[in-house]
Design an enzyme around this catalytic site. Sequence first.
Site, PDB file in Angstrom:
ATOM      1  CG  ASP A  31      -1.983  -1.062   1.134  1.00  0.00           C
ATOM      2  OD1 ASP A  31      -1.982  -1.790   0.114  1.00  0.00           O
ATOM      3  OD2 ASP A  31      -2.795  -1.174   2.062  1.00  0.00           O
ATOM      4  CB  SER A  80     -35.248  -4.796 -19.644  1.00  0.00           C
ATOM      5  OG  SER A  80     -36.570  -4.706 -20.082  1.00  0.00           O
ATOM      6  CG  LEU A  81     -33.393 -10.178 -20.142  1.00  0.00           C
ATOM      7  CD1 LEU A  81     -32.405 -10.864 -19.224  1.00  0.00           C
ATOM      8  CD2 LEU A  81     -33.462 -10.900 -21.469  1.00  0.00           C
ATOM      9  CD  GLU A 110     -23.556 -13.580 -19.127  1.00  0.00           C
ATOM     10  OE1 GLU A 110     -24.104 -12.537 -18.720  1.00  0.00           O
ATOM     11  OE2 GLU A 110     -22.988 -13.667 -20.224  1.00  0.00           O
ATOM     12  CE  LYS A 112     -32.881 -10.517 -14.745  1.00  0.00           C
ATOM     13  NZ  LYS A 112     -33.383  -9.691 -13.646  1.00  0.00           N
ATOM     14  CG  ASP A 114     -31.343  -7.667  -7.166  1.00  0.00           C
ATOM     15  OD1 ASP A 114     -31.721  -6.818  -7.997  1.00  0.00           O
ATOM     16  OD2 ASP A 114     -32.011  -7.994  -6.170  1.00  0.00           O
ATOM     17  CD  GLU A 167     -27.231  -5.242 -12.845  1.00  0.00           C
ATOM     18  OE1 GLU A 167     -27.113  -5.124 -14.084  1.00  0.00           O
ATOM     19  OE2 GLU A 167     -28.325  -5.230 -12.261  1.00  0.00           O
ATOM     20  CE1 TYR A 215     -25.738  -6.976 -18.444  1.00  0.00           C
ATOM     21  CE2 TYR A 215     -24.997  -7.163 -16.178  1.00  0.00           C
ATOM     22  CZ  TYR A 215     -25.843  -6.613 -17.111  1.00  0.00           C
ATOM     23  OH  TYR A 215     -26.772  -5.709 -16.729  1.00  0.00           O
ATOM     24  CE  LYS A 333     -37.494 -11.573 -10.201  1.00  0.00           C
ATOM     25  NZ  LYS A 333     -38.039 -10.283 -10.473  1.00  0.00           N
ATOM     26  CB  CYS A 426     -35.888   3.946  28.223  1.00  0.00           C
ATOM     27  SG  CYS A 426     -35.126   2.315  28.254  1.00  0.00           S
ATOM     28  CB  CYS A 429     -33.954   2.664  32.597  1.00  0.00           C
ATOM     29  SG  CYS A 429     -33.633   3.909  31.328  1.00  0.00           S
ATOM     30  CB  CYS A 442     -32.235   4.653  26.345  1.00  0.00           C
ATOM     31  SG  CYS A 442     -32.052   4.617  28.145  1.00  0.00           S
ATOM     32  CB  CYS A 447     -30.525   1.945  30.446  1.00  0.00           C
ATOM     33  SG  CYS A 447     -31.838   0.919  29.749  1.00  0.00           S
TER      34      CYS A 447
END
Length: 691
Positions: A31, A80-81, A110, A112, A114, A167, A215, A333, A426, A429, A442, A447
């Site tokens: 680094d 899109s699908l 592949e 998919k 999200d 993505e 992709y 899906k 709370c 307490c 709180c 407490c």
Amino acid sequence: MDVRRRINELSRLLLHHQHLYYVLSRPEITDLEYDRLLQELAELEKRYPQWASINSPTRRVGSDLDNSLEEHPHTVEVLSLDKEYITAEVVDWMGKLADRHGDSTGFVVEEKLDGASVVLYYRNGELERALTRGDGNTGNDVTANVRTIPSVPLILGSAQDLVVRGEVFMHRDDFQTFNQALENRYTSPRNLAAGTLRQLKSSQVARVPLRFNGYEAWMDAGKFAWSPEGTSLSLETDHVARLSYLQTAGFRMKGHAGFFCRDAGRCREVSQRLPELTVGTPADLESFVNQARDRRGRLNYEIDGLVIKINEIPLRESLGATAHHPRWAVAFKFDAPEAETRLSGIQIQVGRNGRVTPVAELEPVTVGGSTVSRATLHNQEYINALELRVGDLVQISRRGDVIPAVEKVVEPAGDGGTVFHLPNHCPFCGSGLVRQGAHHFCPNRNCPERQRRALIHFTGRGQMDIESLGEKTIHFLYERGLVRRIPDIYTFDPDQLSGEPGFKQRKIAAIREGVEASRNRPFSRVLVALGIEGIGNAAVRLLIENGFDSMQKLIDTAARGDPGSFAAIHGFGETTAGALVNYFQDNQNLSMIRELEACGLQMQAQNETGASDRSLENTVWIITGSFNHFSPRSRAEKEIIQRGGRIASSVTHSTTHLLKGESPGSKLKKAVETGLIIVDEDRFLDMLSTK
Ligand code: IVH
């Protein structure tokens, strides 16, 4: 001219090392060396701004200027699908296509991902523009934000024009850590990634651990150098070749993908060029899908299905597309991890640092394979936004191992009740709750619930790991007044429990041994166990790596009242830095630390690079073949065991993973048959480093 050449050289060198670090997880320089190069480049760019490139690695840190998110037209079709199929339908679809277009028709499967879909436009080998999907014709310009994502190559190997769709997503563990520190939390990695991408200041985006996976690629294939290595694959005609090219161009192409084709020769060629792909005939798709569904919960990123695409580009072109989806790809899906149930009540939790969290009590329902009866509601604002009333029918979601969330009200309770409101006091307490930002707290550090939570955290797994002092036992000890503060754990006499119900001699001995053993836990664990807001494993590792390797150093730094030295750590926010200063300036905390030191706890790091990493907990591995980085093989075993995993010598019903080296033995076949997760060396290195 020399300066200009040096700027160029430094840029390429740094981008190369960023790629090694972020994409391949295999850094070649330290680094410190990296920082020196970056520093040199930054200084040159400051003195000679006329030669600074917009795609300079120094730009990864982003800017404080507002992005305009201007709209821009796409020059490729961003479809899109929409329809989702079940496996039998997909196999049928593949069969029909192969009947019509020949047995050599190949299908690429592949994951998919999200996340948020983004299209990257490269001109002359440099990243020129990044657009969100938008409506498919026009997207929002998010170039400055995308530039900050370390796994996006800013410069390609050659000066070509290229368009890459992929993505933007987040790892689950990154999401957990990052989201926790946010005032307004997101309900999923997807929402956080998508929200971040549209932020106005790229310097804010740079702090979020986003990733990019490519992709799809569009290119003037003739101009690109890519070797088919004895196969008939080409960039003109094969999607798999394009995936392989993207990989060599520096894109991250992680994930489990497959290639299915009736023609065994084609399968062999693909396998030769892209050995990480699972290959088979269309009939093998079903078992691939089942394995993917199985694996899904264990992945460190979220997928909501699979995409099945025709490999041959000319065939794709001749099939074309409807107005919004291509005829050459379908989505498969997985079951939506969502369900509806009734909100039967809202419980109030108070954490060790006083934060009040409303928790939904739900009529038990199965979501994503497990029963859910509770879900976090975060804070009052979250409840207000949902307009939540006890008795409402709600939709809940559970994605992988992310805590279940109440997404929305499907049908309000019929009784016209009011939106739930947190109490003013709370429940444990009676102190008046105070509001700070989005949360209520709180304020009473004595407490009983706060103290109990602090004790439970301290003895918990991954911290001091005193198994015999679980939640129930802590409650009991607290009620009896035997253990109230953390140091009491080391000073109370377990023999006092003799004769109490549930405390046989065995249990008492286990408590004594557990407490004794915990005195030797490394400093990193002690620091996490203190339970400072925002200071978990990852933060402790960063602290130690940055030289804060003893309690005294933390105390001295905090005593100077300057959160700056903590905030300067890459990956640390101001909130966390502030929490550290507050914690170590507090006299009660300091005297508690002194008591713990007197009890023999480790107050200084000893050759440890960070807090314990339990990322492989509950996994059982077998290992086959030989490795570049792990020779002898026991080095790989050590890495697994250190992270809480176990090693088996043969495949049994409890084995979960196979680590595959070069020239794997017969275990591989068995593992494939049993449906184990197969991890090659690259992927293994990735798993070890992403925690
Ligand atoms: S291919 C026209 N491949 O899924 C082909 N899409 O509706 C569509 N996605 O929003 C793109 N992983 O962002 C493709 N490996 C993958 C994908 C993928 C995720 C997303 C994509 C789009 C949605 C498809």
